[in-house]
Design a protein around this motif. Structure first.
Motif, PDB file in Angstrom:
ATOM      1  N   SER A 220       0.867  -1.276   0.019  1.00 21.96           N
ATOM      2  CA  SER A 220       0.103   0.101  -0.053  1.00 21.96           C
ATOM      3  C   SER A 220       0.975   1.213   0.244  1.00 21.96           C
ATOM      4  N   GLN A 221       0.375   2.354  -0.261  1.00 20.46           N
ATOM      5  CA  GLN A 221       1.172   3.682  -0.243  1.00 20.46           C
ATOM      6  C   GLN A 221       1.805   3.824   1.180  1.00 20.46           C
ATOM      7  N   ARG A 222       0.999   3.541   2.146  1.00 25.39           N
ATOM      8  CA  ARG A 222       1.603   3.736   3.630  1.00 25.39           C
ATOM      9  C   ARG A 222       2.669   2.889   3.859  1.00 25.39           C
ATOM     10  N   GLU A 223       2.910   1.406   3.321  1.00 29.80           N
ATOM     11  CA  GLU A 223       3.604   0.650   3.599  1.00 29.80           C
ATOM     12  C   GLU A 223       4.967   0.965   2.632  1.00 29.80           C
ATOM     13  N   VAL A 224       4.693   1.581   1.413  1.00 27.44           N
ATOM     14  CA  VAL A 224       5.832   1.974   0.615  1.00 27.44           C
ATOM     15  C   VAL A 224       6.659   3.122   1.346  1.00 27.44           C
ATOM     16  N   ARG A 225       6.043   4.202   1.882  1.00 27.94           N
ATOM     17  CA  ARG A 225       6.235   5.162   2.603  1.00 27.94           C
ATOM     18  C   ARG A 225       7.375   4.561   3.942  1.00 27.94           C
ATOM     19  N   GLU A 226       6.715   3.614   4.643  1.00 27.89           N
ATOM     20  CA  GLU A 226       7.319   2.967   5.835  1.00 27.89           C
ATOM     21  C   GLU A 226       8.516   2.315   5.315  1.00 27.89           C
ATOM     22  N   PHE A 227       8.489   1.749   4.218  1.00 33.53           N
ATOM     23  CA  PHE A 227       9.946   1.027   3.667  1.00 33.53           C
ATOM     24  C   PHE A 227      10.868   2.100   3.552  1.00 33.53           C
ATOM     25  N   ILE A 228      10.553   3.046   2.936  1.00 36.92           N
ATOM     26  CA  ILE A 228      11.413   4.130   2.464  1.00 36.92           C
ATOM     27  C   ILE A 228      12.212   4.806   3.684  1.00 36.92           C
ATOM     28  N   GLU A 229      11.358   5.166   4.788  1.00 33.68           N
ATOM     29  CA  GLU A 229      11.779   5.620   6.026  1.00 33.68           C
ATOM     30  C   GLU A 229      12.774   4.735   6.752  1.00 33.68           C
ATOM     31  N   LEU A 230      12.412   3.303   6.686  1.00 36.85           N
ATOM     32  CA  LEU A 230      12.990   2.456   7.426  1.00 36.85           C
ATOM     33  C   LEU A 230      14.382   2.160   6.884  1.00 36.85           C
ATOM     34  N   ALA A 231      14.567   2.009   5.579  1.00 35.36           N
ATOM     35  CA  ALA A 231      15.712   1.834   4.596  1.00 35.36           C
ATOM     36  C   ALA A 231      16.707   3.010   4.797  1.00 35.36           C
ATOM     37  N   GLN A 232      16.236   4.137   4.879  1.00 31.77           N
ATOM     38  CA  GLN A 232      17.056   5.244   4.965  1.00 31.77           C
ATOM     39  C   GLN A 232      17.209   5.443   6.551  1.00 31.77           C
ATOM     40  N   GLN A 233      16.604   4.789   7.496  1.00 28.09           N
ATOM     41  CA  GLN A 233      17.056   4.931   8.844  1.00 28.09           C
ATOM     42  C   GLN A 233      18.264   3.869   8.894  1.00 28.09           C
ATOM     43  N   GLN A 234      17.993   2.764   8.293  1.00 21.94           N
ATOM     44  CA  GLN A 234      19.317   1.827   8.393  1.00 21.94           C
ATOM     45  C   GLN A 234      20.685   2.179   7.835  1.00 21.94           C
ATOM     46  N   ALA A 235      20.244   2.932   6.609  1.00 18.45           N
ATOM     47  CA  ALA A 235      21.612   3.344   5.830  1.00 18.45           C
ATOM     48  C   ALA A 235      22.227   4.671   6.670  1.00 18.45           C
ATOM     49  N   PHE A 236      21.369   5.639   7.122  1.00 17.72           N
ATOM     50  CA  PHE A 236      21.866   6.887   7.422  1.00 17.72           C
ATOM     51  C   PHE A 236      21.791   7.045   9.119  1.00 17.72           C
ATOM     52  N   GLY A 237      21.132   6.072   9.759  1.00 22.53           N
ATOM     53  CA  GLY A 237      20.639   6.427  11.049  1.00 22.53           C
ATOM     54  C   GLY A 237      19.835   7.364  11.494  1.00 22.53           C
ATOM     55  N   THR A 238      18.939   7.889  10.583  1.00 24.48           N
ATOM     56  CA  THR A 238      17.844   8.993  10.789  1.00 24.48           C
ATOM     57  C   THR A 238      16.492   8.385   9.851  1.00 24.48           C
ATOM     58  N   ARG A 239      15.459   8.376  10.384  1.00 18.04           N
ATOM     59  CA  ARG A 239      14.199   7.963   9.758  1.00 18.04           C
ATOM     60  C   ARG A 239      13.726   9.171   9.195  1.00 18.04           C
ATOM     61  N   GLN A 240      13.674   9.034   7.773  1.00 22.02           N
ATOM     62  CA  GLN A 240      13.120  10.281   6.986  1.00 22.02           C
ATOM     63  C   GLN A 240      12.481   9.875   5.595  1.00 22.02           C
ATOM     64  N   LEU A 241      11.664  10.605   4.946  1.00 21.95           N
ATOM     65  CA  LEU A 241      11.054  10.336   3.590  1.00 21.95           C
ATOM     66  C   LEU A 241      11.746  10.982   2.768  1.00 21.95           C
ATOM     67  N   ALA A 242      12.317  12.033   2.904  1.00 21.15           N
ATOM     68  CA  ALA A 242      13.002  12.837   2.048  1.00 21.15           C
ATOM     69  C   ALA A 242      14.321  11.850   1.425  1.00 21.15           C
ATOM     70  N   PRO A 243      14.634  12.299   0.009  1.00 21.96           N
ATOM     71  CA  PRO A 243      14.057  13.223  -0.915  1.00 21.96           C
ATOM     72  C   PRO A 243      12.895  12.669  -1.574  1.00 21.96           C
ATOM     73  N   PHE A 244      12.120  11.730  -1.017  1.00 19.95           N
ATOM     74  CA  PHE A 244      11.006  11.653  -1.537  1.00 19.95           C
ATOM     75  C   PHE A 244       9.887  12.422  -0.756  1.00 19.95           C
ATOM     76  N   THR A 245       8.793  12.531  -1.521  1.00 20.56           N
ATOM     77  CA  THR A 245       7.556  13.128  -1.115  1.00 20.56           C
ATOM     78  C   THR A 245       6.457  12.442  -0.873  1.00 20.56           C
ATOM     79  N   VAL A 246       5.313  12.744  -0.163  1.00 11.08           N
ATOM     80  CA  VAL A 246       4.116  12.020   0.054  1.00 11.08           C
ATOM     81  C   VAL A 246       3.644  11.718  -1.457  1.00 11.08           C
ATOM     82  N   ASP A 247       3.360  12.796  -2.473  1.00 12.07           N
ATOM     83  CA  ASP A 247       2.987  12.580  -3.601  1.00 12.07           C
ATOM     84  C   ASP A 247       3.836  11.697  -4.548  1.00 12.07           C
ATOM     85  N   THR A 248       5.207  11.803  -4.482  1.00  9.68           N
ATOM     86  CA  THR A 248       6.165  11.119  -5.475  1.00  9.68           C
ATOM     87  C   THR A 248       6.031   9.650  -4.921  1.00  9.68           C
TER      88      THR A 248
END
Length: 769
Positions: A324-352
């Motif tokens: 789902s859209q929520r699950e995709v956002r959650e995945f992006i945030e978790l992947a960046q948290q694992q890589a950078f140590g900070t949970r974030q959506l950027a550089p993605f936006t809710v619309d993209t």
């Protein structure tokens, strides 16, 4: 120093370019897990597993009831990821983590699957399990003799092995081992296994027993004890897997086995024989009886080919669905948290993120691959003057076009034409139904005795409103020209979810998206359905005449194919003779002491002979390199050009080299070939230090480097090469078209997801297995 020297280095990409679940050794690195989000399917599967793991023993102290769970889903939906997650969860719960195993059925037979199952269990693992039964019998003997203090405590805590207790106390070993044998025969319900497993406890028999368990011919020491039949048939292999489910699931223990990619064994194209299917049904019954949990993963085809009696033995089915859209956002945030140590959506936006999910239609693998590509695109643009590190919808569209390259227009036309010919149908190619240019149907299929026809409209990927508008104009114009016509909209690419909804309202069904695995069946079913709708209540004799005409056309098509095939084989034979001569000359040069590249011998041949890899690993690299070489045939072409070639051969070489599409695609293929060869050399070097503590990390890094390279070498750029007939072979139109599909399939099978398959093969061949 250039102006760009002051720019920051590229950001680390937190998303995998291949998006394939990592299958590593669970014991070596229990924390090495992919980013995981909990979907509805995940919750459902974990609930079934937890229900099994948490269940108390049945009344009377008997073993727990076992279960079977099927996990079904299309390619890229996360079946393997879920199977690995279930096994990891079971290992965290079970007292003995070796009682939870993952297997992938890449061998396409139960015989090889069983052998790999045994290698996973390991000789020492099996021996330890048999020793548990021995310990119980020794403990019972001690209690009956009144010696129940320290020895029982040491035996229960495994401070002493049962063999040590027997030796220290002078117990009668032969009598105790007979009890073990009787117990194992009762547990496994198999005399041969009861005898063989007991022999594992006796010094000097381990090699003979283990060789037999792996499918070898029984040694004389086993034959003397009544074991005469090897485990070398599918039925015997399935029976043996059931034996070990009973062995490991007995004594109120729990045992979890996840078998992935079962569709490679059970499919509509390769249905197992009745005896194998019956043995598989028995295996499911045995797992339930043994108190074990069997997880079966595969494409939806896998379960559909099972007979009803077998399906009834699978009480739970989990169907993978899109994210789902929520699950995709959650995945992006978790992947960046694992890589950078900070949970974030950027550089993605809710619309993209929403748009990315719609284009990928929630397919987990496509979502991850798109994330990888657009993250890199945003990072590249941020280094330009005035650039921003933000993902846009245009980036997502461009990434989708780059990643999900479709067939060329000629190829997709050829595919449709062959299916219509094979069905004996009447059709016109690129037929104008009205006056307007947009009333052009790529194929106009007619049905004798029926009014109207079926218009097949082929379009590229449908990603935005402009794409939809263009399709709507075509559909509207065709319906104006032929109000009674049926329509099939064939998408040669990908369709965004929002677009699919709009078209479903217009057409009454979703557009047919070309997928190599299912397209033939889906297209034939759609055409047949449109023919029935157009026909209505027709005269039975007219329908019979039409069917007879179809059969005559099909027969004519088959005869034509046979004639073209005969011509093709003549050409292949002539080409093979020339290639054999070239090989003989190369071997002669090599035998004469030529170096690695003299005599025209490819460097990869010298590398292969000098540093041979384990069989399965070597085969993966060889198949990839050979598939590319056979596709371009550059070496053969140039060798023939210099081998006193006639003028016609010289002209043929010049024609190919003057064709820009061939030159570009051949360059792409050579780059791919060099990348595979460099990857092979790196893996070969890795084996020299495979015992190091960081070996697994270094192998992971090598695979990542290869994935990063081939990301810029997508397979669809090879399409111009598939349209060319094999070098020096005479080509008829039909033969060339048939060979396109087979060569494309060979190349894609050899190169797609190569690094994950190499990684698995390396783990199976090294100490990490």
């Amino acid at each position: 120093m250039s102006a760009r020297s002051d720019l920051p280095p590229p950001r680390k990409n937190p998303f995998s370019p291949m998006a394939v679940a990592r299958i590593t050794d669970f014991d070596a690195d229990p924390d090495a897990v992919d980013v995981a989000i909990t979907t509805d399917a995940t919750r459902q599967a974990l609930a079934h597993l937890a229900s099994y793991l948490d269940a108390p023993p049945t009344r009377g102290g008997r073993d727990r009831t076992g279960t079977v769970v099927a996990v079904l889903g299309d390619y890229g939906t996360g079946k393997t990821h879920l199977a690995v997650r279930l096994v990891r969860h079971a290992r965290q719960v079970l007292a003995d983590p070796t009682h939870a195993l993952y297997l992938d059925a890449t061998a396409e037979s139960f015989i090889e699957l069983y052998r790999r199952f045994m290698q996973k269990l390991g000789r020492e693992g099996v021996r330890a399990q048999v020793s548990e039964y021995y310990a119980d019998i020794v403990a019972d003997s001690l209690q009956s003799s009144g010696l129940t203090s320290d020895m029982l405590e040491w035996l229960g805590s495994r401070q002493l092995e049962p063999q040590e207790v027997v030796e220290r106390l002078g117990l009668m070993e032969s009598a105790l081992l007979r009890k073990v044998q009787d117990t194992l025969r009762e547990v496994t319900n198999n005399k041969d296994f009861g005898t063989a497993l007991t022999l594992l406890l006796r010094p000097g028999f381990e090699h003979s027993v283990w060789s037999w368990l792996l499918g070898g011919t029984p040694d004389q020491v086993l034959v003397e004890r009544g074991i005469t039949t090897p485990i070398d048939t599918e039925v015997a292999a399935l029976e043996a897997m059931g034996v070990f489910a009973l062995l490991f699931g007995g004594r109120q223990r729990r045992f979890v086995l996840a078998v992935d990619e079962l569709d490679k064994i059970f499919s509509a194209d390769s249905r197992p024989q009745a005896g194998t299917m019956a043995a598989f049904q028995t295996l499911l019954q045995v797992f339930a009886k043994a108190g074990a949990c069997l997880v079966l993963c595969g494409l939806p085809d896998f379960k559909s080919v099972l007979p009803p009696a077998v399906r009834q033995r699978i009480p739970y089915t989990v169907v993978m669905s899109g994210l789902s859209q929520r699950e995709v956002r959650e995945f992006i945030e978790l992947a960046q948290q694992q890589a950078f140590g900070t949970r974030q959506l950027a550089p993605f936006t809710v619309d993209t993120t929403r748009y990315l999910r719609d284009i990928a239609r929630g397919n987990a693998r496509n979502v991850i691959r798109l994330c990888h590509r657009v993250f890199r695109m945003a990072d590249d643009l941020s280094h330009a003057p005035g650039g921003e590190f933000t993902v846009t919808e245009e980036m997502v569209r461009q990434a989708a076009r780059d990643l999900f390259g479709s067939l060329s227009s000629d190829d997709i036309d050829g595919v449709v034409r062959r299916l219509l010919d094979a069905g004996g149908l009447d059709y016109l190619h690129r037929h104008l139904l009205g006056v307007a240019e947009e009333s052009l149907a790529d194929f106009w299929v007619t049905f004798p005795e029926h009014a109207g026809g079926c218009a097949v409209l082929i379009t590229r990927s449908l990603l935005d409103n402009a794409d939809v508008a263009a399709v709507l104009r075509r559909v509207s114009t065709v319906r104006e020209a032929e109000p009674d016509a049926e329509l099939i909209l064939l998408v040669n690419g990908v369709v965004a979810d929002g677009v699919a909804i709009q078209l479903r309202e217009l057409l009454g069904r979703e557009p047919l998206v070309y997928v190599d695995r299912t397209f033939a069946d889906d297209f034939k079913a759609l055409v047949s359905a449109t023919g029935r709708r157009l026909g209505g209540d027709t005269d039975p004799m007219s329908a019979l005449r039409w069917r007879m005409d179809q059969l005559a056309k099909q027969q004519s098509s088959i005869y034509g194919f046979i004639e073209h095939l005969a011509e093709h084989m003549d050409g292949v034979r002539a080409s093979s003779d020339r290639q054999l001569g070239a090989i003989q000359r190369q071997l002669a040069a090599l035998a004469g002491g030529a170096s690695g590249t003299s005599g025209g011998t490819p460097v990869r041949e010298v590398e292969s002979s000098a540093s041979r890899l384990p069989g399965e690993v070597e085969r993966l690299f060889r198949d990839a390199v050979d598939a590319l070489e056979d596709l371009t045939q550059v070496d053969v072409m140039f060798e023939e050009a210099f081998d006193h070639a006639p003028t016609t051969t010289q002209e043929a070489v010049h024609r190919r080299l003057r064709t820009p599409e061939f030159a570009q695609a051949a360059t792409q293929a050579v780059f791919m070939q060099k990348a595979v060869q460099a990857f092979r050399a790196a893996v070969s070097q890795w084996y020299s230090s495979a015992e190091d503590a960081d070996a697994e990390d270094r192998l992971e890094e090598l695979c990542g480097i290869y994935d990063g390279i081939v990301e810029f070498l997508p397979l669809f750029l090879l399409d111009p090469l598939f349209k060319l007939p094999p070098w020096s072979a005479r080509s008829g139109g039909l033969v060339a078209e048939v060979s396109q599909g087979s060569r494309r399939t060979r190349v894609h099978e050899a190169l797609r997801n190569l690094s994950p398959r190499v990684r698995r093969a390396v783990f199976r061949s090294s100490r990490l297995t």
